[in-house]
Enzyme design. Structure first.
Site, PDB file in Angstrom:
ATOM      1  N   ASN A  89       6.246  11.380  46.210  1.00 20.02           N
ATOM      2  CA  ASN A  89       7.515  11.162  46.913  1.00 20.02           C
ATOM      3  C   ASN A  89       8.705  11.226  45.954  1.00 20.02           C
ATOM      4  OD1 ASN A  89       6.509   8.679  45.864  1.00 20.02           O
ATOM      5  ND2 ASN A  89       7.817   7.489  47.230  1.00 20.02           N
ATOM      6  N   MET A  90       9.844  11.598  46.499  1.00 20.70           N
ATOM      7  CA  MET A  90      11.082  11.719  45.722  1.00 20.70           C
ATOM      8  C   MET A  90      12.223  11.103  46.518  1.00 20.70           C
ATOM      9  SD  MET A  90      10.664  15.726  44.584  1.00 20.70           S
ATOM     10  CE  MET A  90      11.873  15.713  43.290  1.00 20.70           C
ATOM     11  N   GLU A  91      12.896  10.132  45.912  1.00 20.06           N
ATOM     12  CA  GLU A  91      14.067   9.492  46.548  1.00 20.06           C
ATOM     13  C   GLU A  91      15.290   9.796  45.702  1.00 20.06           C
ATOM     14  OE1 GLU A  91      12.875   5.421  46.425  1.00 20.06           O
ATOM     15  OE2 GLU A  91      11.200   5.709  47.808  1.00 20.06           O
ATOM     16  N   HIS A 102       8.567  13.142  51.114  1.00 21.36           N
ATOM     17  CA  HIS A 102       7.329  12.371  51.135  1.00 21.36           C
ATOM     18  C   HIS A 102       6.261  13.091  50.303  1.00 21.36           C
ATOM     19  CE1 HIS A 102       8.185   9.553  54.719  1.00 21.36           C
ATOM     20  NE2 HIS A 102       9.322   9.986  54.193  1.00 21.36           N
ATOM     21  N   GLU A 104       3.234  13.827  50.907  1.00 20.35           N
ATOM     22  CA  GLU A 104       2.483  14.847  51.633  1.00 20.35           C
ATOM     23  C   GLU A 104       3.299  16.144  51.724  1.00 20.35           C
ATOM     24  OE1 GLU A 104       3.148  11.749  52.375  1.00 20.35           O
ATOM     25  OE2 GLU A 104       1.561  10.777  53.533  1.00 20.35           O
ATOM     26  N   CYS A 129       2.669   8.662  57.130  1.00 19.57           N
ATOM     27  CA  CYS A 129       3.560   8.169  58.182  1.00 19.57           C
ATOM     28  C   CYS A 129       3.632   9.187  59.322  1.00 19.57           C
ATOM     29  CB  CYS A 129       4.954   7.924  57.610  1.00 19.57           C
ATOM     30  SG  CYS A 129       5.885   9.444  57.322  1.00 19.57           S
ATOM     31  N   CYS A 132       5.149  12.548  58.384  1.00 29.50           N
ATOM     32  CA  CYS A 132       4.272  13.443  57.625  1.00 29.50           C
ATOM     33  C   CYS A 132       3.194  14.059  58.518  1.00 29.50           C
ATOM     34  CB  CYS A 132       3.601  12.696  56.476  1.00 29.50           C
ATOM     35  SG  CYS A 132       4.733  12.387  55.126  1.00 29.50           S
TER      36      CYS A 132
HETATM   37  O1  LIG Z   1       3.704   8.946  54.494  1.00 25.43           O
HETATM   38  C1  LIG Z   1       4.445   8.489  53.626  1.00 25.43           C
HETATM   39  C2  LIG Z   1       5.181   7.306  53.793  1.00 25.43           C
HETATM   40  C3  LIG Z   1       6.126   6.969  52.845  1.00 25.43           C
HETATM   41  N1  LIG Z   1       6.290   7.762  51.742  1.00 25.43           N
HETATM   42  C4  LIG Z   1       7.348   7.454  50.766  1.00 25.43           C
HETATM   43  C5  LIG Z   1       8.743   7.750  51.283  1.00 25.43           C
HETATM   44  C6  LIG Z   1       9.596   6.782  50.510  1.00 25.43           C
HETATM   45  O2  LIG Z   1       9.918   7.395  49.271  1.00 25.43           O
HETATM   46  C7  LIG Z   1       8.674   5.598  50.262  1.00 25.43           C
HETATM   47  C8  LIG Z   1       8.940   4.419  51.192  1.00 25.43           C
HETATM   48  O3  LIG Z   1       8.806   4.806  52.512  1.00 25.43           O
HETATM   49  O4  LIG Z   1       7.342   6.073  50.452  1.00 25.43           O
HETATM   50  C9  LIG Z   1       5.538   8.883  51.541  1.00 25.43           C
HETATM   51  O5  LIG Z   1       5.695   9.579  50.542  1.00 25.43           O
HETATM   52  N2  LIG Z   1       4.617   9.203  52.490  1.00 25.43           N
HETATM   53 ZN   LIG Z   2       5.458  10.405  55.283  1.00 27.95          ZN
END
Ligand SMILES: O=c1ccn([C@H]2C[C@H](O)[C@@H](CO)O2)c(=O)[nH]1
Ligand SMILES: [Zn+2]
Length: 296
Positions: A89-91, A102, A104, A129, A132
């Site tokens: 994941n990347m924020e 995300h 995935e 989630c 995804c």
């Molecule tokens: O299916 C998921 C659910 C959450 N996240 C990441 C998104 C965000 O950066 C962090 C919190 O939701 O987790 C994923 O990568 N995949």
């Molecule tokens: Zn997700």
């Protein structure tokens, strides 16, 4: 090896450490494994494929950039070709939540941009989630994609997404990872050409507003990303995110991008420009050029 892997690597079994060390130590390691590498690791560790994918998850999660949540999600996508791809994941602080990637999406896009034509399985360290599940329902593997989670029986995307809504509800036949070439006319320097080329291979069957982004990194490398549209629209992955996924997987820094080019249609029904500029500015990149796609 890249410093981000060091702590997760230290916790692996000695057999897995010795099988992985030469691969991770390679200067050009891009968080993917060839079929030959996977076969060699399996032989050296006596792990089967499913166990190996689980064992690799901490390394994939180590690629996460999570300044908002500190929650590192890792994914390992297994391609039909036999190659494996990490995702994380990347924020982006200073942007909007909608710009988040995300794990995935990262693994799927990493595979797509590496030329993979279909996926067989994805292993994730947390339950995917709803967003995804919907994103993955755009893939040409359909509901047959196998999903592996720690502590759960292997299941398919169909099990995770019953009564699925998808491309066929909108009469779309070309699915994500199917090869496409919209054939836009190449022009300009290498960065511009890679953005245009990415747009030519983008998946936008709902809007036909194709787009691509090319980023030049601190090391002078170019990473190009394509737009991946989704039947449910909101889970669509913008072209900047795709390029950032590739750049991150290659171990480069998102905050040291020197130049960026966005290629999109001048008369498209969608506009990526403002969102692309806003997120790039949040990453400290000011050199953003927009070029208009020219119909073949
Ligand atoms: O299916 C998921 C659910 C959450 N996240 C990441 C998104 C965000 O950066 C962090 C919190 O939701 O987790 C994923 O990568 N995949
Ligand atoms: Zn997700």
């Amino acid at each position: 090896m890249h410093p981000r892997f060091q702590s997760a690597f230290a916790d692996l079994s000695p057999e897995l450490q010795s099988a992985l060390k030469p691969i991770l130590d390679a200067e050009d390691f891009s968080a993917r494994f060839s079929p030959e590498q996977i076969a060699a690791i399996k032989q050296q560790t006596a792990l089967d494929e499913d166990a190996l994918a689980f064992a690799l998850l901490p390394l994939a999660a180590a690629c996460a950039l999570a300044p908002l949540s500190d929650f590192n999600v890792g994914a390992v996508a297994r391609g039909k070709s036999g190659s494996w791809y990490f995702g994380a994941n990347m924020e982006f602080a200073g942007a909007t939540m909608q710009q988040t990637v995300h794990a995935e999406q990262s693994a799927v896009t990493h595979a797509w941009l590496s030329g993979e034509l279909a996926l067989e399985a994805i292993t994730v360290n947390y339950s995917p989630c709803g967003h995804c599940r919907q994103f993955m329902n755009e893939l040409n593997s359909g509901t047959a994609l196998r999903i592996y989670l720690p502590g759960r029986q292997p299941a398919t995307l169909g099990d995770y997404l019953p009564y699925a809504f998808g491309p066929r509800d909108l009469a779309i036949e070309t699915l994500l990872l199917d090869p496409v070439d919209h054939g836009y006319h190449l022009s300009g320097d290498a960065l511009e050409q890679q953005a245009i080329n990415a747009a030519s291979h983008s998946h936008a069957p709902y809007s036909n507003a194709h787009s691509g982004v090319a980023l030049e990194s601190a090391s002078g490398q170019i990473y190009a990303g394509r737009y991946a549209e989704n039947a449910a629209f909101n889970p669509s992955l913008p072209p900047l995110q795709a390029a950032l996924i590739l750049l991150n997987m290659h171990g480069e820094s998102c905050t040291q991008i020197t130049r960026a080019v966005l290629a999109e249609s001048p008369d498209g029904k969608l506009i990526q420009r403002q969102a692309t500029e806003a997120t790039l500015q949040a990453l400290g990149c000011q050199h953003i050029r927009c070029v208009e796609l020219q119909k073949p």
